[in-house]
Design a protein around this motif. Structure first.
Motif, PDB file in Angstrom:
ATOM      1  N   TRP A 116       2.754   4.479   9.606  1.00 49.33           N
ATOM      2  CA  TRP A 116       3.486   3.488   8.822  1.00 49.33           C
ATOM      3  C   TRP A 116       2.809   2.116   8.847  1.00 49.33           C
ATOM      4  O   TRP A 116       3.212   1.228   8.110  1.00 49.33           O
ATOM      5  CB  TRP A 116       4.937   3.410   9.285  1.00 49.33           C
ATOM      6  N   ASN A 117       1.781   1.932   9.675  1.00 44.13           N
ATOM      7  CA  ASN A 117       1.007   0.690   9.639  1.00 44.13           C
ATOM      8  C   ASN A 117       0.061   0.656   8.439  1.00 44.13           C
ATOM      9  O   ASN A 117      -0.458  -0.397   8.086  1.00 44.13           O
ATOM     10  CB  ASN A 117       0.204   0.525  10.937  1.00 44.13           C
ATOM     11  N   LEU A 118      -0.163   1.799   7.822  1.00 40.06           N
ATOM     12  CA  LEU A 118      -1.059   1.875   6.659  1.00 40.06           C
ATOM     13  C   LEU A 118      -0.324   1.665   5.350  1.00 40.06           C
ATOM     14  O   LEU A 118      -0.933   1.619   4.290  1.00 40.06           O
ATOM     15  CB  LEU A 118      -1.774   3.233   6.627  1.00 40.06           C
ATOM     16  N   GLY A 119       0.983   1.547   5.416  1.00 42.76           N
ATOM     17  CA  GLY A 119       1.792   1.321   4.224  1.00 42.76           C
ATOM     18  C   GLY A 119       3.218   1.756   4.485  1.00 42.76           C
ATOM     19  O   GLY A 119       3.452   2.742   5.179  1.00 42.76           O
ATOM     20  N   ILE A 120       4.177   1.027   3.918  1.00 44.84           N
ATOM     21  CA  ILE A 120       5.587   1.325   4.172  1.00 44.84           C
ATOM     22  C   ILE A 120       6.163   2.285   3.138  1.00 44.84           C
ATOM     23  O   ILE A 120       7.349   2.570   3.149  1.00 44.84           O
ATOM     24  CB  ILE A 120       6.436   0.041   4.254  1.00 44.84           C
ATOM     25  N   LYS A 121       5.295   2.788   2.248  1.00 44.77           N
ATOM     26  CA  LYS A 121       5.689   3.809   1.278  1.00 44.77           C
ATOM     27  C   LYS A 121       4.697   4.950   1.367  1.00 44.77           C
ATOM     28  O   LYS A 121       3.498   4.732   1.488  1.00 44.77           O
ATOM     29  CB  LYS A 121       5.711   3.241  -0.139  1.00 44.77           C
ATOM     30  N   CYS A 122       5.235   6.169   1.283  1.00 49.85           N
ATOM     31  CA  CYS A 122       4.373   7.341   1.369  1.00 49.85           C
ATOM     32  C   CYS A 122       4.819   8.371   0.342  1.00 49.85           C
ATOM     33  O   CYS A 122       5.995   8.745   0.300  1.00 49.85           O
ATOM     34  CB  CYS A 122       4.427   7.934   2.778  1.00 49.85           C
ATOM     35  N   HIS A 123       3.876   8.810  -0.491  1.00 48.35           N
ATOM     36  CA  HIS A 123       4.097   9.917  -1.411  1.00 48.35           C
ATOM     37  C   HIS A 123       3.475  11.144  -0.764  1.00 48.35           C
ATOM     38  O   HIS A 123       2.257  11.193  -0.570  1.00 48.35           O
ATOM     39  CB  HIS A 123       3.448   9.645  -2.764  1.00 48.35           C
ATOM     40  N   GLN A 176       0.832  -1.199   0.000  1.00 48.20           N
ATOM     41  CA  GLN A 176       0.000   0.000   0.000  1.00 48.20           C
ATOM     42  C   GLN A 176       0.870   1.254   0.000  1.00 48.20           C
ATOM     43  O   GLN A 176       1.775   1.382   0.802  1.00 48.20           O
ATOM     44  CB  GLN A 176      -0.903   0.001   1.237  1.00 48.20           C
ATOM     45  N   VAL A 177       0.602   2.182  -0.918  1.00 51.75           N
ATOM     46  CA  VAL A 177       1.302   3.464  -0.960  1.00 51.75           C
ATOM     47  C   VAL A 177       0.348   4.531  -0.446  1.00 51.75           C
ATOM     48  O   VAL A 177      -0.739   4.714  -0.981  1.00 51.75           O
ATOM     49  CB  VAL A 177       1.764   3.808  -2.395  1.00 51.75           C
ATOM     50  N   GLN A 178       0.773   5.218   0.598  1.00 49.11           N
ATOM     51  CA  GLN A 178      -0.034   6.312   1.133  1.00 49.11           C
ATOM     52  C   GLN A 178       0.184   7.554   0.273  1.00 49.11           C
ATOM     53  O   GLN A 178       1.307   7.854  -0.100  1.00 49.11           O
ATOM     54  CB  GLN A 178       0.374   6.623   2.571  1.00 49.11           C
ATOM     55  N   GLU A 179      -0.871   8.275  -0.030  1.00 50.37           N
ATOM     56  CA  GLU A 179      -0.806   9.540  -0.766  1.00 50.37           C
ATOM     57  C   GLU A 179      -1.291  10.628   0.181  1.00 50.37           C
ATOM     58  O   GLU A 179      -2.467  10.659   0.539  1.00 50.37           O
ATOM     59  CB  GLU A 179      -1.698   9.495  -2.013  1.00 50.37           C
ATOM     60  N   LEU A 180      -0.383  11.508   0.630  1.00 53.94           N
ATOM     61  CA  LEU A 180      -0.733  12.546   1.598  1.00 53.94           C
ATOM     62  C   LEU A 180      -0.322  13.922   1.098  1.00 53.94           C
ATOM     63  O   LEU A 180       0.675  14.057   0.386  1.00 53.94           O
ATOM     64  CB  LEU A 180      -0.048  12.273   2.936  1.00 53.94           C
ATOM     65  N   THR A 181      -1.085  14.933   1.506  1.00 51.16           N
ATOM     66  CA  THR A 181      -0.753  16.326   1.221  1.00 51.16           C
ATOM     67  C   THR A 181      -0.670  17.067   2.548  1.00 51.16           C
ATOM     68  O   THR A 181      -1.542  16.903   3.410  1.00 51.16           O
ATOM     69  CB  THR A 181      -1.815  16.983   0.322  1.00 51.16           C
ATOM     70  N   GLY A 182       0.362  17.877   2.682  1.00 46.30           N
ATOM     71  CA  GLY A 182       0.622  18.562   3.937  1.00 46.30           C
ATOM     72  C   GLY A 182      -0.382  19.644   4.281  1.00 46.30           C
ATOM     73  O   GLY A 182      -0.947  20.293   3.404  1.00 46.30           O
TER      74      GLY A 182
END
Length: 169
Positions: free
Chosen positions: A83-90, A69-75
């Motif tokens: 990090w439990n929701l995915g080990i990669k974050c954009h 799972q890749v997390q997609e977040l905007t600041g």
């Protein structure tokens, strides 16, 4: 499982033939390794994803629930990355500097954080004190408009050992 990913070479240079042989051997070894994992673990996901759950350590509770799972977040100025929701974050910086908070993964693992500056650039980032920078913390404000930096981290159960690429030019 034996796959041939390329047609057999006929009239090619010897070094190309060696490369072809190496690629086929590597692909066969990879197939065999995944077959072995599948047999031992019995719960690798199928093509449909199996809810992103991979291997379990005790046979019942997955320890890598969202490995792919890749997390997609905007600041928004203050962002928590779970990090439990995915080990990669954009992550895209918003219209202000950013202070990060991390929710630790359930076990040691490698993490990847892709940070992109907004259309203005020069936004600063503040990380939790549990992040230990190898080789020094990057200059976050050096990122120009719409440019990206990649941060790789190893979480050892206590600290996030991080190292970043230079900013995209």
């Amino acid at each position: 499982m034996s796959n041939s990913y390329f047609n057999k070479p006929t009239d090619i240079e010897p070094h190309t033939r060696a490369l072809h042989t190496s690629i086929n051997l590597l692909s066969q070894a990879t197939d065999q390794a995944f077959d072995k994992i599948d047999i031992e673990a019995g719960n690798l996901p199928d093509q449909t994803g199996n809810d992103g759950k991979f291997l379990s350590t005790d046979g019942t509770t997955p320890s890598w629930e969202n490995l792919v799972q890749v997390q997609e977040l905007t600041g928004n100025g203050s962002t928590t990355i779970d990090w439990n929701l995915g080990i990669k974050c954009h992550f895209t910086l918003g219209a202000q500097d950013e202070t990060f908070t991390f929710t630790a993964p359930s076990s040691p693992c490698n993490l990847l954080l892709k940070i992109k500056q907004d259309s203005v650039g020069g936004r600063d980032c503040v990380f939790p004190s549990t992040v230990k920078w190898l080789g020094g913390e990057p200059s976050w404000t050096a990122g120009q408009a719409d440019k990206t930096i990649i941060v790789a981290m190893y979480f050892d159960g206590i600290y996030y050992w991080g190292q970043a690429t230079p900013w995209e030019v």
